[in-house]
Design an enzyme around this catalytic site. Structure first.
Site, mmCIF file in Angstrom:
data_model
loop_
_atom_site.group_PDB
_atom_site.id
_atom_site.type_symbol
_atom_site.label_atom_id
_atom_site.label_comp_id
_atom_site.label_asym_id
_atom_site.label_seq_id
_atom_site.Cartn_x
_atom_site.Cartn_y
_atom_site.Cartn_z
ATOM 1 C CB SER A 1 -0.944 0.000 1.201
ATOM 2 O OG SER A 1 -0.220 -0.182 2.393
ATOM 3 C CB SER A 2 4.030 2.238 1.659
ATOM 4 O OG SER A 2 4.829 1.129 1.373
ATOM 5 C CD GLU B 1 8.525 2.397 1.454
ATOM 6 O OE1 GLU B 1 7.730 2.812 0.585
ATOM 7 O OE2 GLU B 1 8.169 1.747 2.432
ATOM 8 C CG ASP C 1 7.237 -3.436 -2.704
ATOM 9 O OD1 ASP C 1 7.448 -4.573 -3.154
ATOM 10 O OD2 ASP C 1 7.336 -3.153 -1.491
HETATM 11 C C1 GLA Z 1 9.265 -5.211 0.811
HETATM 12 C C2 GLA Z 1 10.156 -4.214 0.077
HETATM 13 C C3 GLA Z 1 10.566 -4.751 -1.285
HETATM 14 C C4 GLA Z 1 11.127 -6.160 -1.199
HETATM 15 C C5 GLA Z 1 10.219 -7.045 -0.350
HETATM 16 C C6 GLA Z 1 10.826 -8.386 -0.087
HETATM 17 O O1 GLA Z 1 8.050 -5.345 0.162
HETATM 18 O O2 GLA Z 1 9.505 -2.983 -0.076
HETATM 19 O O3 GLA Z 1 11.487 -3.878 -1.885
HETATM 20 O O4 GLA Z 1 12.429 -6.149 -0.709
HETATM 21 O O5 GLA Z 1 9.903 -6.462 0.905
HETATM 22 O O6 GLA Z 1 10.960 -9.098 -1.259
#
Ligand code: GLA
Length: 383
Positions: A128-129, A161, A173
């Site tokens: 969600s972030s 982030e 993400d």
């Molecule tokens: C979180 C991080 C990603 C990735 C995952 C693990 O979601 O934001 O960048 O490292 O953990 O795969």
């Protein structure tokens, strides 16, 4: 995309601010396999989903910028010349982060009003972030015609982030949420930050997510620690990232690093290989192998990388024993959130009922089950 939240956000905007807003939808993501590989320049196999964040935004001719977080029923007003990270800022830091990182590249933004709402369960490991960051970056890019490429936008989101939320995340993400394609997962190369879409056909199996509905504390510092461990080992190996390590090269320095670091680096090397094996199996329609790789991935995350927790392990262990469930693993950063499961459609309903009951009995709380559709990445929407 959910039309409902888009409409809700639009309505709220119209009742709160002047003018006609521009509307953006940014999805959350799932990840089929390739966990904690992204910040090691490795491979991952994520996909954008049909849950996400809708944003309405328009320029403002007042002297400040105003944001309405519709779901939280909170409003935040700030001055564009005083953007900085807030202590315990929650959602505010993601927005301030994107604004601040855009400003760092000498872009002068004008004031704006924004309303947002989403339907990605928080803490579920469905990003969600990243969706919020991308929705803001995309919306501001459109609104002020900043001419940023999608790649530039996701790097801004990632920096937000890092510098405002304090999580030294990789790019998976933000990438999946921005570049997702309907019906496809993306084989993402995190070194080149490029991807190849794959239409994965699970045949008679369905992909379901089971949310533990827990998010254990310390997940952020534990995440950053894992990243630091990987960087330590890379340095010992004289390589820029564990992407370039092999089991053999790691073995050669085993005596010089802690057992803990060794296991973590080994996990990364193995997980990277699992992503490639997953693609190979998918190309051959070898669904059973896909499932096995999911179980193996979980085992590595649990016992080598140590980012699982009792609730996630319980769900995966239960899935493993269940006839018709061919694969399961925790998804995302870990310490809570969801498992991703491959379940034969003939046992789906029964499995969902039984796992829910068992989980409630064990942890005195409910798990939640979601089915998601692989969807388009961040985009403008019209009503
Ligand atoms: C979180 C991080 C990603 C990735 C995952 C693990 O979601 O934001 O960048 O490292 O953990 O795969």
């Amino acid at each position: 995309m959910s039309k409902k939240i888009v409409k809700k956000v639009y309505k709220k905007f119209k009742s709160s601010f002047e003018g006609e807003p521009l509307m953006v939808f940014a999805p959350g993501r799932i990840n089929l396999i390739g966990e904690h590989t992204d910040y090691n320049d490795g491979f991952a196999f994520p996909a954008a989903i049909n849950k996400g964040i809708a944003v309405a935004v328009a320029k403002s001719n007042t002297s400040s910028t105003k944001i309405v977080a519709l779901d939280k029923k909170e409003t935040y007003q700030f001055n564009l010349s005083e953007v900085k990270q807030l202590e315990n800022g929650g959602w505010r830091n993601y927005i301030l982060g994107v604004v601040g990182e855009i400003q760092k590249s000498s872009i002068v933004l004008g004031n704006f009003n924004m309303v947002f709402s989403g339907n990605i369960p928080g803490g579920a490991g469905m990003s969600s972030s990243a969706a919020l960051e991308n929705s803001v970056a995309f919306a501001l890019n459109e609104l002020f015609d900043l001419q940023l490429s999608k790649k530039q936008m996701i790097l801004i989101s990632q920096k937000a982030e890092h510098n405002y939320a304090g999580v030294k995340c990789g790019i998976m993400d933000q990438y999946a949420s921005m570049f997702g394609e309907k019906g496809s997962a993306l084989l993402l190369d995190c070194r080149t930050v490029t991807s190849k879409p794959f239409k994965v056909d699970f045949k008679d199996y369905k992909l379901i997510l089971i949310n533990t509905n827990v998010k254990h504390d310390l997940s952020e510092s534990a995440y950053n620690n894992r990243r630091a461990a990987c960087e330590r080992v890379s340095e010992m190996l004289n390589i820029s990232a564990l992407r370039d390590a092999s089991k053999e090269s790691l073995q050669a320095i085993k005596g010089d690093i802690s057992e803990d670091d060794y296991q973590k680096a080994l996990y990364v090397i193995q997980e990277n290989n699992r992503v490639l094996s997953f693609i190979e199996a998918a190309e051959k329609d070898d669904i059973l192998s896909l499932g096995k790789l999911l179980f193996q991935s979980h085992e590595g995350l649990r016992s080598q990388y140590k980012v699982s927790c009792d609730e996630l392990d319980f769900l995966v262990d239960y899935a493993k024993e269940y006839d018709g469930v061919i694969g399961a693993r925790m998804m995302g950063g870990g310490f809570g959130g969801c498992t991703i499961n491959l379940v034969h459609k003939s046992v789906l309903e029964e499995f969902e009922q039984k796992v829910s009951k068992k989980y409630r009995k064990k942890f005195k709380k409910d798990c939640s089950i979601y089915k998601v559709k692989l969807s388009q990445g961040t985009h403008l929407v019209s009503l």
